[in-house]
Design an enzyme around this catalytic site. Structure first.
Site, PDB file in Angstrom:
ATOM      1  CB  SER A 140      -0.934   0.008   1.216  1.00 37.29           C
ATOM      2  OG  SER A 140      -0.188  -0.186   2.403  1.00 37.29           O
ATOM      3  CG  ASN A 159      -3.566  -5.075  12.966  1.00 44.14           C
ATOM      4  OD1 ASN A 159      -2.983  -4.957  11.884  1.00 44.14           O
ATOM      5  ND2 ASN A 159      -3.971  -6.242  13.438  1.00 44.14           N
ATOM      6  CB  THR A 178     -41.548  25.203  -6.432  1.00 47.62           C
ATOM      7  OG1 THR A 178     -42.714  25.640  -7.128  1.00 47.62           O
ATOM      8  CG2 THR A 178     -41.345  26.079  -5.204  1.00 47.62           C
ATOM      9  CG  HIS A 179     -42.712  21.743  -9.019  1.00 47.07           C
ATOM     10  ND1 HIS A 179     -42.867  20.446  -8.624  1.00 47.07           N
ATOM     11  CD2 HIS A 179     -43.385  22.496  -8.114  1.00 47.07           C
ATOM     12  CE1 HIS A 179     -43.624  20.399  -7.534  1.00 47.07           C
ATOM     13  NE2 HIS A 179     -43.943  21.633  -7.197  1.00 47.07           N
ATOM     14  CB  SER A 204     -17.082  24.773 -28.805  1.00 48.86           C
ATOM     15  OG  SER A 204     -17.146  23.909 -29.921  1.00 48.86           O
ATOM     16  CE  LYS A 247     -21.619  24.924 -27.199  1.00 52.64           C
ATOM     17  NZ  LYS A 247     -22.796  24.617 -26.402  1.00 52.64           N
ATOM     18  CG  ASN A 271     -19.156  25.077 -23.787  1.00 51.46           C
ATOM     19  OD1 ASN A 271     -20.241  25.529 -24.157  1.00 51.46           O
ATOM     20  ND2 ASN A 271     -18.349  24.388 -24.575  1.00 51.46           N
ATOM     21  CD  GLU A 292     -21.017  21.635 -18.625  1.00 54.76           C
ATOM     22  OE1 GLU A 292     -20.287  20.830 -19.237  1.00 54.76           O
ATOM     23  OE2 GLU A 292     -21.663  22.532 -19.202  1.00 54.76           O
ATOM     24  CE1 TYR A 329      -5.965  -3.452   9.167  1.00 58.38           C
ATOM     25  CE2 TYR A 329      -5.088  -5.659   8.768  1.00 58.38           C
ATOM     26  CZ  TYR A 329      -5.251  -4.341   8.375  1.00 58.38           C
ATOM     27  OH  TYR A 329      -4.711  -3.915   7.195  1.00 58.38           O
ATOM     28  CD  GLN A 380      -2.891  -2.371   2.305  1.00 56.67           C
ATOM     29  OE1 GLN A 380      -2.180  -2.599   3.281  1.00 56.67           O
ATOM     30  NE2 GLN A 380      -2.659  -2.907   1.124  1.00 56.67           N
ATOM     31  CE  LYS A 405      -4.266   3.068   5.394  1.00 55.23           C
ATOM     32  NZ  LYS A 405      -5.103   1.830   5.448  1.00 55.23           N
TER      33      LYS A 405
HETATM   34  N1  ARG Z   1      -1.127  -1.255   5.410  1.00 58.55           N
HETATM   35  C1  ARG Z   1      -2.033  -1.829   6.370  1.00 58.55           C
HETATM   36  C2  ARG Z   1      -3.378  -1.107   6.276  1.00 58.55           C
HETATM   37  O1  ARG Z   1      -3.449  -0.104   5.671  1.00 58.55           O
HETATM   38  C3  ARG Z   1      -1.455  -1.709   7.717  1.00 58.55           C
HETATM   39  C4  ARG Z   1      -1.892  -2.755   8.696  1.00 58.55           C
HETATM   40  C5  ARG Z   1      -1.444  -4.099   8.302  1.00 58.55           C
HETATM   41  N2  ARG Z   1      -1.599  -5.050   9.326  1.00 58.55           N
HETATM   42  C6  ARG Z   1      -1.534  -6.319   9.037  1.00 58.55           C
HETATM   43  N3  ARG Z   1      -1.637  -7.130  10.018  1.00 58.55           N
HETATM   44  N4  ARG Z   1      -1.424  -6.762   7.815  1.00 58.55           N
HETATM   45  O2  ARG Z   1      -4.362  -1.563   6.785  1.00 58.55           O
END
Ligand code: ARG
Length: 459
Positions: free
Chosen positions: A23, A110, A155-156, A277, A283, A285, A290, A317, A322, A325
């Site tokens: 990650s 974790n 309205t509407h 455009s 145009k 725009n 948008e 966990y 993961q 994120k």
């Molecule tokens: N990169 C992991 C996450 O974002 C960190 C925790 C990983 N822990 C594990 N036991 N694999 O969740």
């Protein structure tokens, strides 16, 4: 490369699995929070006598060096060190040896990742809050210029009653003000410190969780180790707050797109906030509006994605988490990208007051006031409604607005109508008699603007 957890393994990780599992590509943005958290943890380990004080000192000093090296772009992270937590721990250990290996005492990735993401999201939320405050100022400033700019309220998407552009803008002030309070509230629940939850079941070491929380500026500590590592409610809540912010920006964007059309022509976007455009020379725009409307979809998608990721995860966990994120980071990036350009687009656009007024005058937006006029002269409202309904039908047939009817024509519908009707149904009267709290009257909106400014000064 040897894994930090490689002891019980006979084979090295498949290359594809390294890439798949890693990650670092996206969690490296939490490096500041990771290092700050590790420094607080190390300091506490030293203070509690869990690791030698001199090791704690070495760890803290080197983590600070690593932080400035990352800031200076001197560090290349490694895919097979998996994530930001192990990348930094590995760099530390490469640099200071055994002392570095003591940092992870009484801690699991974790609870470490749970800490980092809370700290990161709190920092980012504060940035979004400041952007919202700027947006609130933009709305109030523009509203202050338009308390007499009469436009049709809808309205509407059918013309309904006259309002002012200031009143319309102050509706958005209310929305973004709620967004601000939602973010603060969301941040309050993020503000608990999970370290000490360990992998899931806490730890036997005498960690001083409260002092770590205090050093990191948290309000308190999490109260259950399973929940401490597996709670991502705050990520979902934040995604929801961000979705609502996008929804508000998108609604106004939609209005601006409509209003920029030839058919409405209520506003004109500044050249710097429009595009042309490649084929049609005439145009101009409203692409910015948008795109904001379009990007709302991806933020909603992230909210749905996060809810779905979390829905089947048994305690505590699991690696699924993961996946929290990228969506929340992208949702934040999107809101942070949109808010400033949204604000600048609004403060630079031209407001076509005459067209707004003309819009308000057409479409019988004063019909309610005409009915109210009859009510004030003694007619029950339902009867007045019917009389004015017939009058509107007549006016449509004769291609007139209500205030263009002659006294003789008015009398055909009701003999209680006198010449004071003209004033009673003028656009100005329709707007400025609505002095009720929350209404569009000039004096009422001015009061709302004053309150808004006070709120912004004292928040
Ligand atoms: N990169 C992991 C996450 O974002 C960190 C925790 C990983 N822990 C594990 N036991 N694999 O969740």
């Amino acid at each position: 490369m040897a894994k930090l957890w490689g002891g019980r393994f006979q084979k090295s990780t498949d290359k594809k699995v390294d890439d798949f599992n890693s990650s670092i590509r996206f969690d490296k943005r939490m490096y500041k929070q990771d290092i700050k958290g590790s420094i607080a943890h190390a300091r506490m380990l030293g203070r509690q006598g869990i690791i030698p004080q001199e090791d704690a000192d070495k760890i803290i000093a080197e983590l600070k060096n690593i932080l400035s090296d990352i800031d200076a772009g001197k560090i290349e992270f490694e895919i097979d060190a998996e994530d930001i937590h192990m990348n930094i721990e590995k760099i530390l250990t490469d640099r200071i040896g055994d002392a570095g290996k003591r940092l992870h005492t009484g801690r699991s990735r974790n609870d470490q990742v749970a800490l980092d993401i809370r700290m990161y999201l709190m920092d980012e939320t504060k940035i979004v809050e400041e952007m919202l405050v700027h947006a609130l100022n933009v709305f109030v400033d523009l509203a202050a210029e338009h308390t007499e700019t009469i436009m049709p309220g809808y309205t509407h998407l059918q013309k309904a009653q006259p309002i002012t552009f200031a009143h319309h803008l102050m509706a958005y002030f209310e929305m973004f003000k709620r967004d601000l309070s939602r973010l603060k509230d969301c941040r309050r629940r993020m503000n608990v410190m999970p370290l000490g939850s360990g992998a899931l079941a806490g730890t036997t070491y005498p960690l001083d969780r409260e002092s770590v929380a205090a050093e990191l500026g948290f309000d308190g500590v999490t109260m259950n180790s399973l929940d401490g590592v597996s709670d991502r409610d705050f990520v979902i809540e934040l995604a929801s707050c961000l979705s609502i912010i996008m929804m508000h920006m998108s609604r106004f964007s939609e209005e601006l797109i409509l209003w920029s059309s030839h058919e409405f022509s209520f506003v004109e976007m500044d050249d710097a906030f429009s595009t042309g455009s490649s084929i049609m020379p005439q145009k101009k725009n409203p692409d910015v509006a948008e795109l904001i409307r379009g990007k709302t979809g991806r933020v909603y998608g992230h909210l749905m994605g996060l809810l779905t990721t979390m829905k089947g995860i048994p305690l505590a966990y699991n690696k699924d988490m993961q996946e929290d994120k990228e969506p929340i980071f992208d949702a934040l990036d999107t809101v942070k990208l949109c808010l400033p350009v949204f604000c600048d687009m609004i403060s630079t656009m031209t407001v076509k007051k005459d067209n707004m007024l003309r819009g308000a005058k057409g479409g019988f937006t004063n019909a309610t006031d005409a009915a109210d006029y009859l009510v004030k002269k003694g007619l029950p409202f339902r009867e007045a409604h019917a009389v004015i309904g017939r009058m509107v039908f007549y006016a449509i047939e004769h291609n007139k607005s209500l205030d263009e009817l002659t006294m003789d024509e008015f009398k055909k519908f009701s003999d209680i109508i006198e010449s004071d009707i003209y004033d009673a149904i003028s656009m100005e009267t329709c707007v400025n008699d609505r002095k009720i709290t929350g209404g569009p009257a000039k004096e009422t909106v001015e009061k709302a603007i004053k309150n808004a400014r006070e709120f912004l000064e004292n928040r």
